[in-house]
Design an enzyme around this catalytic site. Structure first.
Site, PDB file in Angstrom:
ATOM      1  N   GLU A   1       0.819  -1.228   0.000  1.00  0.00           N
ATOM      2  CA  GLU A   1       0.000   0.000   0.000  1.00  0.00           C
ATOM      3  C   GLU A   1       0.848   1.272   0.000  1.00  0.00           C
ATOM      4  O   GLU A   1       1.239   1.769   1.058  1.00  0.00           O
ATOM      5  CB  GLU A   1      -0.944   0.014   1.221  1.00  0.00           C
ATOM      6  CG  GLU A   1      -1.818   1.275   1.249  1.00  0.00           C
ATOM      7  CD  GLU A   1      -2.775   1.347   2.429  1.00  0.00           C
ATOM      8  OE1 GLU A   1      -2.689   0.511   3.336  1.00  0.00           O
ATOM      9  OE2 GLU A   1      -3.606   2.263   2.429  1.00  0.00           O
TER      10      GLU A   1
ATOM     11  N   LYS B   1      -2.437  -1.965  -3.234  1.00  0.00           N
ATOM     12  CA  LYS B   1      -3.500  -1.116  -2.667  1.00  0.00           C
ATOM     13  C   LYS B   1      -3.142   0.349  -2.881  1.00  0.00           C
ATOM     14  O   LYS B   1      -2.483   0.975  -2.046  1.00  0.00           O
ATOM     15  CB  LYS B   1      -3.670  -1.434  -1.171  1.00  0.00           C
ATOM     16  CG  LYS B   1      -4.682  -0.562  -0.451  1.00  0.00           C
ATOM     17  CD  LYS B   1      -5.139  -1.175   0.852  1.00  0.00           C
ATOM     18  CE  LYS B   1      -6.023  -0.215   1.628  1.00  0.00           C
ATOM     19  NZ  LYS B   1      -6.743  -0.832   2.734  1.00  0.00           N
TER      20      LYS B   1
HETATM   21  P1  13P Z   1      -9.507   4.126   3.917  1.00  0.00           P
HETATM   22  O1  13P Z   1     -10.313   3.386   2.902  1.00  0.00           O
HETATM   23  O2  13P Z   1     -10.350   4.740   5.005  1.00  0.00           O
HETATM   24  O3  13P Z   1      -8.523   5.073   3.305  1.00  0.00           O
HETATM   25  O4  13P Z   1      -8.650   3.038   4.709  1.00  0.00           O
HETATM   26  C1  13P Z   1      -8.016   2.071   3.985  1.00  0.00           C
HETATM   27  C2  13P Z   1      -6.760   1.695   4.639  1.00  0.00           C
HETATM   28  O5  13P Z   1      -6.571   0.557   4.992  1.00  0.00           O
HETATM   29  C3  13P Z   1      -5.725   2.719   4.842  1.00  0.00           C
HETATM   30  O6  13P Z   1      -4.529   2.122   5.225  1.00  0.00           O
END
Ligand code: 13P
Length: 338
Positions: free
Chosen positions: A177, A219
């Protein structure tokens, strides 16, 4: 039954228009969410809230995995049932947020890197042994005057790759991510440019470390104008630029891209995902790993009261279904009021 190796697990998470619930808010973050509804955040209220979501009947029609915070992974409800077992019992994979938050790159620096790499291997073992199937590591890239610096992108990308490799070595699917943050007054093209550079670096480092790209999920953020830019969100433009950016950077071996919602409203997050899937034929499955955009309405309905359980679950399941429809480009406004 297919064997449970990381490639199969990664594929299964994004198959059949399913996505991920990100319920891994740290203790600080969940406190902020609970503050917004005037509910005290303690071990019991966090357990009640999350158990309510996880025990939603038919959750696994739309949700294939849930990212958990450490506390939740080993938490039991008042009947002594492990929360993660509730998920496993309906074929929802439990995953674990394994990074240890952010640290400034240099003293006085506004840029950050993600902590926890030195102890990662040791920390992963008990989760792998106790049924976790995937992990999450979040890197943060901010846009501002003269940031991000090349060093910030490079350091965060390199750590993401190291994390992914260690995770795979423990037979866990890494959710990689790199979040380019929405805050700021930049325009959509700046977001596109920074996200493209970040994703390019991330894949350079993943390849350098020989990470198995068939056994990861990416992500990313969507490509949007800064939240303080005053620019109205144009769903078609966002969908086009997001897809273009991903097409230019993400190898086709990657089985799935699961977006974060990053502060977009629930409806906008659904609309954009829908538009991306409606307009394109992608080599990867494009799905969701939303935190706020899946929970916002359910959290308000909960209001800290156990007696609101049925309503919470109804609202949560509806949001999950809308996003599942968006995974195949079949969401429509009229379905929101069903
Ligand atoms: P949000 O969808 O609220 O941005 O959270 C996703 C997430 O896991 C952030 O690390």
């Amino acid at each position: 039954m297919t064997e449970e190796n990381i490639e199969n697990i990664a594929k299964k998470i994004v198959e059949n228009n399913k996505g991920i619930l990100a319920a891994d808010e740290s203790t600080n973050t969940i406190k902020k969410r609970f503050d917004s509804i005037n509910v005290e955040s303690n071990e019991k209220t966090r357990c009640n809230y999350r158990y309510t979501l996880f025990s939603t009947p038919e959750i696994s029609k739309y949700i294939s995995g849930v990212i958990l915070f450490e506390e939740t992974f080993s938490q039991k409800n008042s009947n002594g049932e492990l929360l993660r077992n509730k998920l496993e019992s309906v074929d929802c994979y439990p995953g674990i947020k394994i990074d240890q938050g952010l640290e400034e790159i240099n003293k006085d620096s506004i840029e950050t890197y993600t902590k926890g790499i030195e102890t990662l291997d040791d920390r992963l073992k008990p989760f792998a042994k106790n049924g976790a199937k995937f992990t999450k590591w979040r890197a943060v890239i901010n846009i501002g005057d003269s940031i991000p610096s090349p060093n910030c992108i490079e350091k965060n990308s390199s750590l993401l790759a190291e994390y992914a490799l260690i995770s795979q070595n423990n037979n866990l699917v890494p959710i990689v991510e790199p979040e380019v943050i929405m805050d700021g007054n930049h325009d959509i093209d700046k977001c596109y440019e920074v996200t493209k550079e970040t994703l390019n670096q991330v894949f350079i480092h993943l390849k350098k470390k020989n990470v198995n790209l068939k056994g990861i999920l990416l992500k990313p953020n969507m490509i949007v104008p800064g939240s303080k830019s005053g620019i109205e969100l144009n769903i078609k433009e966002i969908a086009e630029k997001t897809f273009k950016c991903l097409s230019e950077t993400v190898p086709k071996e990657v089985p799935g891209i699961v977006f974060l919602s990053g502060g977009l409203t629930s409806i906008k997050a659904t609309m954009i995902l829908n538009q991306i899937n409606k307009s394109n034929n992608a080599p990867w499955n494009l799905s969701f790993s939303y935190g706020r955009a899946l929970q916002e309405d359910a959290l308000k309905a909960w209001a800290g009261k156990i007696e609101n359980k049925n309503l919470v679950q109804k609202i949560f399941l509806h949001r999950a279904r809308m996003n599942s429809l968006a995974c195949e480009g079949k969401w429509e406004t009229s379905l929101e009021n069903e």
